[in-house]
Design a protein around this motif. Structure first.
Motif, PDB file in Angstrom:
ATOM      1  N   ASP A  37       0.791  -1.114   0.379  1.00 28.71           N
ATOM      2  CA  ASP A  37      -0.086   0.331   0.049  1.00 28.71           C
ATOM      3  C   ASP A  37       0.642   1.381  -0.060  1.00 28.71           C
ATOM      4  OD1 ASP A  37      -1.691   1.676   0.483  1.00 28.71           O
ATOM      5  OD2 ASP A  37      -2.930   1.051   2.305  1.00 28.71           O
ATOM      6  N   ALA A  38       0.676   2.032  -1.283  1.00 35.53           N
ATOM      7  CA  ALA A  38       2.538   2.498  -1.249  1.00 35.53           C
ATOM      8  C   ALA A  38       2.020   3.545  -2.330  1.00 35.53           C
ATOM      9  CB  ALA A  38       4.152   2.265  -1.336  1.00 35.53           C
ATOM     10  N   HIS A  39       1.590   4.631  -2.893  1.00 34.58           N
ATOM     11  CA  HIS A  39       1.354   5.097  -4.302  1.00 34.58           C
ATOM     12  C   HIS A  39       1.487   6.326  -4.172  1.00 34.58           C
ATOM     13  CE1 HIS A  39      -1.862   1.786  -2.148  1.00 34.58           C
ATOM     14  NE2 HIS A  39      -1.686   2.389  -4.160  1.00 34.58           N
ATOM     15  N   ASP A  40       1.352   6.945  -5.087  1.00 36.52           N
ATOM     16  CA  ASP A  40       1.919   8.529  -5.647  1.00 36.52           C
ATOM     17  C   ASP A  40       2.998   8.992  -4.715  1.00 36.52           C
ATOM     18  OD1 ASP A  40       0.492   9.732  -3.072  1.00 36.52           O
ATOM     19  OD2 ASP A  40      -0.871   9.396  -3.659  1.00 36.52           O
ATOM     20  N   GLY A  41       4.139   8.217  -4.735  1.00 31.93           N
ATOM     21  CA  GLY A  41       5.597   8.606  -3.924  1.00 31.93           C
ATOM     22  C   GLY A  41       6.460   8.374  -5.649  1.00 31.93           C
ATOM     23  N   ALA A  57       0.224   5.602   1.867  1.00 30.67           N
ATOM     24  CA  ALA A  57      -0.876   4.452   2.192  1.00 30.67           C
ATOM     25  C   ALA A  57      -2.160   5.083   2.370  1.00 30.67           C
ATOM     26  CB  ALA A  57      -0.211   3.475   3.742  1.00 30.67           C
ATOM     27  N   TYR A  58      -3.448   4.709   1.485  1.00 28.72           N
ATOM     28  CA  TYR A  58      -4.858   4.874   1.498  1.00 28.72           C
ATOM     29  C   TYR A  58      -5.180   4.007   2.727  1.00 28.72           C
ATOM     30  CZ  TYR A  58      -3.651   8.602  -1.388  1.00 28.72           C
ATOM     31  OH  TYR A  58      -3.015   9.712  -2.173  1.00 28.72           O
ATOM     32  N   GLY A  59      -5.200   2.295   2.801  1.00 29.69           N
ATOM     33  CA  GLY A  59      -5.887   1.696   3.407  1.00 29.69           C
ATOM     34  C   GLY A  59      -6.719   1.236   3.191  1.00 29.69           C
ATOM     35  N   PHE A  93       2.246   8.480   5.494  1.00 30.20           N
ATOM     36  CA  PHE A  93       3.513   8.176   4.800  1.00 30.20           C
ATOM     37  C   PHE A  93       3.892   6.975   5.031  1.00 30.20           C
ATOM     38  CE2 PHE A  93       3.818  12.827   3.689  1.00 30.20           C
ATOM     39  CZ  PHE A  93       2.389  13.046   2.877  1.00 30.20           C
ATOM     40  N   VAL A  94       4.495   5.753   4.359  1.00 31.57           N
ATOM     41  CA  VAL A  94       4.859   4.720   4.686  1.00 31.57           C
ATOM     42  C   VAL A  94       6.303   3.914   3.168  1.00 31.57           C
ATOM     43  CG1 VAL A  94       2.963   3.537   5.397  1.00 31.57           C
ATOM     44  CG2 VAL A  94       3.588   3.753   3.033  1.00 31.57           C
ATOM     45  N   VAL A  95       7.471   3.009   3.605  1.00 30.08           N
ATOM     46  CA  VAL A  95       8.555   3.374   2.661  1.00 30.08           C
ATOM     47  C   VAL A  95       8.924   1.856   2.902  1.00 30.08           C
ATOM     48  CG1 VAL A  95       9.902   3.151   4.180  1.00 30.08           C
ATOM     49  CG2 VAL A  95      10.729   2.983   1.881  1.00 30.08           C
ATOM     50  N   ASP A 102     -10.887  -5.305  -4.903  1.00 31.73           N
ATOM     51  CA  ASP A 102     -11.660  -6.108  -3.175  1.00 31.73           C
ATOM     52  C   ASP A 102     -12.450  -4.288  -2.556  1.00 31.73           C
ATOM     53  OD1 ASP A 102      -9.059  -4.283  -2.693  1.00 31.73           O
ATOM     54  OD2 ASP A 102      -8.801  -6.312  -1.511  1.00 31.73           O
ATOM     55  N   GLY A 103     -12.268  -3.824  -3.704  1.00 37.68           N
ATOM     56  CA  GLY A 103     -12.726  -2.606  -3.363  1.00 37.68           C
ATOM     57  C   GLY A 103     -12.172  -1.672  -2.079  1.00 37.68           C
ATOM     58  N   VAL A 104     -11.013  -2.107  -1.625  1.00 34.67           N
ATOM     59  CA  VAL A 104     -10.357  -1.260  -0.774  1.00 34.67           C
ATOM     60  C   VAL A 104      -8.690  -0.326  -1.499  1.00 34.67           C
ATOM     61  CG1 VAL A 104      -8.269  -1.617   1.026  1.00 34.67           C
ATOM     62  CG2 VAL A 104     -10.456  -3.224   0.869  1.00 34.67           C
ATOM     63  N   LYS A 105      -8.932   0.607  -1.338  1.00 32.32           N
ATOM     64  CA  LYS A 105      -8.158   1.853  -2.246  1.00 32.32           C
ATOM     65  C   LYS A 105      -6.405   1.322  -1.818  1.00 32.32           C
ATOM     66  CE  LYS A 105      -7.957   6.971  -3.507  1.00 32.32           C
ATOM     67  NZ  LYS A 105      -8.080   6.154  -4.858  1.00 32.32           N
ATOM     68  N   GLY A 106      -5.897   1.210  -0.283  1.00 31.63           N
ATOM     69  CA  GLY A 106      -5.063   0.820  -0.575  1.00 31.63           C
ATOM     70  C   GLY A 106      -5.049  -0.149  -1.529  1.00 31.63           C
ATOM     71  N   HIS A 107      -5.735  -0.950  -2.041  1.00 30.83           N
ATOM     72  CA  HIS A 107      -4.716  -2.082  -3.336  1.00 30.83           C
ATOM     73  C   HIS A 107      -4.270  -1.756  -3.958  1.00 30.83           C
ATOM     74  CE1 HIS A 107      -6.276  -5.142   0.471  1.00 30.83           C
ATOM     75  NE2 HIS A 107      -5.573  -4.444   0.795  1.00 30.83           N
ATOM     76  N   ASP A 108      -4.903  -0.367  -4.773  1.00 28.54           N
ATOM     77  CA  ASP A 108      -4.748  -0.281  -6.463  1.00 28.54           C
ATOM     78  C   ASP A 108      -3.593  -0.803  -6.935  1.00 28.54           C
ATOM     79  OD1 ASP A 108      -7.268   0.876  -7.271  1.00 28.54           O
ATOM     80  OD2 ASP A 108      -6.730   2.876  -6.319  1.00 28.54           O
TER      81      ASP A 108
END
Length: 311
Positions: free
Chosen positions: A21-25, A40-42, A53-55, A276-282
């Motif tokens: 779960d790490a996006h737009d970075g 991370a949007y979860g 913010f995660v890494v 699955d409808g979870v944004k963090g899984h894009d």
């Protein structure tokens, strides 16, 4: 040497078996490892103060180890677009990010850490820049150690510009390229040989269709810049119209070392690709940029999988 296989058909997971779960970075190469920074949007919609913010780090772009939150003491607000670079003068790491206490009262925060894994400590929550109401951003450090910020100014009709940073990379000198283009976001800035590249395209707020990739080139980071075309849109004559070839919005262009020399890896967020409808899984699409003899970039094309060898 290590052979790396990139498979865009599979969901990227970490060593625990969980979806990354790490996006737009950004994706960076520090201390012999790859570091994937992102938001991370979860399971929320991205417009709440729950973003963090995660890494993750990896030796081979395949096996990802999570390191958790990199900005644990952030103020309350909505956070987007974390970009990290290494400071040549001190050897530590600088994080620039966009955050809003309230819509659309945006600022660029700046934080530092002795480790690429963080945690990062905020040194300024609102770095002054030449154009008001900052939006998307990206960072670039040139071969001479000079740093640059490329960003969108919402107040300038989503105008994209570039500014030279101070030697410590913690603030802007206000030296600017001026506005390159309006109505755009999700920028990236990099160098290949003697040519500088600025890539971005039209606004795409979590849009599933993705956006194009305009290509500008210049002999220096502050220009003058020349538009070379759009490498992620079909021609207007196409039966589907000028839609993006790859349904993704640009996140970063990473410089990757290989046995045959450095290559440039384009990463783009595939908003709405989750099952699955979870944004963090894009998911993200990763593809190598291809260059012609004149320094132009070939049109992007979907590649299921590809390999290269790390030194």
């Amino acid at each position: 040497m290590t052979t790396v296989r990139i498979d865009n058909r599979r969901i990227r997971t970490d060593v625990r078996g969980r979806v990354v779960d790490a996006h737009d970075g950004s994706l960076e190469y520090f201390e012999g490892r790859f570091w994937w920074y992102g938001t991370a949007y979860g399971d929320h919609d991205g417009f709440t103060p729950d973003n963090e913010f995660v890494v993750y780090s990896s030796p081979d772009l395949s096996t990802w180890t999570p390191h958790g939150s990199i900005l644990p003491d952030r103020p309350r607000g909505m956070f987007y677009r974390p970009y990290v670079v290494r400071r040549p003068l001190t050897g530590d790491y600088v994080l620039w990010f966009n955050w809003m206490e309230r819509f659309w009262e945006s600022s660029y925060g700046v934080a530092v850490s002795p480790s690429p894994a963080g945690p990062f400590e905020i040194v300024t929550p609102a770095a002054p820049i030449a154009h008001a109401q900052p939006g998307d951003l990206n960072l670039f450090v040139d071969d001479d150690g000079a740093g640059y910020l490329i960003y969108t100014s919402i107040a300038e009709q989503h105008g994209v510009s570039i500014e030279r940073l101070a030697p410590n990379l913690l603030s802007s000198t206000m030296e600017s390229s001026g506005i390159l283009s309006r109505g755009d976001e999700a920028p990236a800035l990099f160098r290949r040989g003697d040519v500088y590249y600025a890539l971005f395209d039209s606004t795409c707020c979590f849009c599933p269709n993705g956006s194009g990739v305009k290509v500008y080139t210049a002999p220096a980071p502050l220009g003058p810049w020349t538009l070379r075309g759009n490498v992620n849109r079909r021609p207007a004559s196409h039966p589907c119209g000028p839609e993006p070839v790859i349904n993704a919005q640009q996140a970063h262009v990473a410089r990757i070392p290989t046995v045959d020399g450095p290559v440039h890896l384009w990463t783009g967020d595939r908003w709405g690709s989750r099952n699955d409808g979870v944004k963090g899984h894009d998911q993200q699409y990763w593809g190598l940029l291809e260059f012609d003899a004149d320094g132009g970039i070939a049109p992007l094309r979907w590649v299921n999988e590809w390999t290269f060898t790390l030194p």
